[in-house]
Scaffold this motif. Structure first.
Motif, PDB file in Angstrom:
ATOM      1  N   GLY A 219       0.795  -1.217   0.000  1.00 62.13           N
ATOM      2  CA  GLY A 219       0.000   0.000   0.000  1.00 62.13           C
ATOM      3  C   GLY A 219       0.831   1.271   0.000  1.00 62.13           C
ATOM      4  O   GLY A 219       0.284   2.369  -0.127  1.00 62.13           O
ATOM      5  N   ILE A 220       2.150   1.129   0.124  1.00 59.54           N
ATOM      6  CA  ILE A 220       3.045   2.287   0.087  1.00 59.54           C
ATOM      7  C   ILE A 220       3.512   2.505  -1.345  1.00 59.54           C
ATOM      8  O   ILE A 220       3.961   1.570  -2.017  1.00 59.54           O
ATOM      9  N   THR A 221       3.412   3.736  -1.825  1.00 59.03           N
ATOM     10  CA  THR A 221       3.897   4.091  -3.161  1.00 59.03           C
ATOM     11  C   THR A 221       4.856   5.264  -3.057  1.00 59.03           C
ATOM     12  O   THR A 221       4.508   6.312  -2.486  1.00 59.03           O
ATOM     13  N   ILE A 222       6.063   5.087  -3.567  1.00 63.63           N
ATOM     14  CA  ILE A 222       7.017   6.198  -3.667  1.00 63.63           C
ATOM     15  C   ILE A 222       6.853   6.800  -5.055  1.00 63.63           C
ATOM     16  O   ILE A 222       7.179   6.180  -6.064  1.00 63.63           O
ATOM     17  N   HIS A 223       6.327   8.015  -5.120  1.00 63.67           N
ATOM     18  CA  HIS A 223       6.002   8.641  -6.398  1.00 63.67           C
ATOM     19  C   HIS A 223       7.219   9.281  -7.068  1.00 63.67           C
ATOM     20  O   HIS A 223       7.350   9.246  -8.296  1.00 63.67           O
TER      21      HIS A 223
END
Length: 450
Positions: A219-223
């Motif tokens: 659920g973690i996204t590094i944009h």
């Protein structure tokens, strides 16, 4: 280098710390500074910059461990994990670390890990320490601290909106963070995250909590990684990160619900003074580069070496005064932290946090000016140093927040000093009357010329 310790604090520095200080200085000068460009070369270009870890850093870490230069930042008397140095003693060492881009990491004393380790050492439970503090202190992993958010004015931490909701045996996180320094490093395994767990609490300072989130959680996204004046700081990076239904066990909560402000104040106080300590070193390093430039016999504008131009020597003299004055501000804060703890040292820490980066920027800018075009290029470390130090006027709270608080606290003396000055004025009038005198008016007895 221990001979340079200011006399005003020398009696508070142990022989062990003096010996370590000499070793730190030698390590930085002979090992770290020459290796700074090597790190950049090993990182390389393109997307690989975010996947690489420069081998020379591990070589330096091994040397630092062998020399006993490891985790010096944890102050004695406060943490059982401390190597036995006071804040003052570490402050003197951190100044040398600040002369190099990689010296702090080489000794496991780099941000944000130092602040995160202090959080875990001070507030973490035994399980959290075993899982995260131990590998961090061994230098096996790295960490990130996630507080600032892109959609709110984060200078006021009560605005933080990332949601932390309890569902059964888990907390569910939703929201976004940015300026998550260290999040780009492939060795970053743990995020220390501040969010809002009780938005309806009447006390705005008890709405927040701090929770540990493994970096690989679903659920973690590094944009993206944010640039700092054009520098991407790879592989460290400053991440823009979103959380979508990120689930972590309730055991990952630090200290307890609603204790977020207590934790971040305990973290940011020491962190601010560490930044100030390193900034003194950056200013000293810039002054050395300036001295080299103005004594370069090949550089003779208008038929003279730069040192022969009066304005340049004035820059050197002002820089020396300003650095020495800033150092005393830092050491004063460190001494009070040792004696009374960070909570009782808020004013002194704020003074250092505001003054030192501004001083360092002034000195670095003079050095840039002395180098001319070379000063803003990659041919010296000055441009990068200026960019890094400039961010400190925003990091851990912008200058204006600290100045406002200091001004508000100082102004509390307004009524007291007004009463004192009015009393003194009244006493003066009584004394004049007793001595049959009138208040002297400068120029009143000068006779006009005819």
């Amino acid at each position: 280098m221990s001979a340079r310790i200011p006399d005003i604090v020398k009696h508070r520095v142990s022989e062990k710390a003096k010996n370590t200080l000499d070793i730190v200085a030698k390590f930085v000068e002979e090992e770290c500074i020459p290796a700074d460009p090597v790190v950049d070369a090993q990182i390389g270009e393109g997307s690989a910059r975010w996947e690489s870890h420069p081998p020379i850093i591990e070589e330096l870490k091994a040397k630092a461990k062998k020399l006993g230069l490891w985790n010096m930042f944890l102050p004695k008397g406060h943490y059982k994990e401390s190597p036995g140095y006071t804040n003052l003693e570490y402050g003197l060492m951190a100044e040398w670390l600040g002369r190099s881009k990689i010296a702090s990491e080489a000794t496991n004393c780099s941000a944000p890990d130092t602040g995160n380790m202090e959080v875990l050492a001070k507030y973490g439970n035994d399980a959290q320490k075993a899982q995260w503090l131990k590998p961090l202190m061994e230098g096996e992993i790295r960490s990130a601290f996630l507080m600032t958010e892109p959609d709110v004015a984060s200078s006021d931490a009560t605005n933080i909106q990332l949601s932390i909701k309890k569902e059964g045996n888990e907390y569910v996180l939703n929201g976004s963070k940015w300026w998550s320094s260290g999040a780009g490093d492939p060795r970053c395994k743990i995020y220390i995250v501040m969010g809002k767990s009780d938005p309806n609490n009447k006390d705005p300072y008890k709405q927040q909590s701090v929770i540990l989130v493994p970096a690989n959680t679903k659920g973690i996204t590094i944009h993206r990684m944010l640039n700092v004046y054009g520098y991407d700081d790879a592989p460290h990076g400053h991440g823009h990160i979103s959380f979508h239904n990120v689930r972590v066990p309730v055991s990952n909560l630090v200290l307890g619900e609603g204790r977020g402000f207590e934790i971040i104040q305990g973290r940011l106080g020491p962190g601010r003074i560490h930044h100030a300590m390193r900034s003194i070193g950056a200013a000293e390093h810039a002054l050395e580069w300036m001295l080299m430039r103005i004594n370069d016999p090949k550089k003779t504008p208008f038929g003279k070496q730069l040192r022969e131009h009066g304005v340049i020597l004035e820059w050197v003299a002002k820089s020396r005064i300003e650095i020495d004055a800033a150092r005393l501000i830092v050491l004063n804060a460190a001494v009070k932290m040792d004696d009374l703890g960070p909570k009782a040292t808020l004013k002194e820490i704020a003074q250092a946090k505001v003054l030192v980066p501004q001083t360092a920027l002034t000195v670095i800018d003079r050095a840039v000016q002395a180098f001319g075009g070379a000063g803003v290029s990659q041919d010296t470390p000055l441009a990068n140093s200026w960019a890094l130090i400039r961010t400190l006027r925003l990091a851990d709270g912008p200058d204006e927040v600290h100045l406002q608080q200091m001004g508000r606290n100082e102004n509390k003396r307004g009524k007291e000093v007004s009463q004192k000055l009015l009393w003194q004025k009244e006493k003066t009038e009584q004394l004049l009357k007793q001595n049959n005198l009138k208040r002297f008016q400068p120029g009143s007895n000068i006779k006009p010329r005819l």
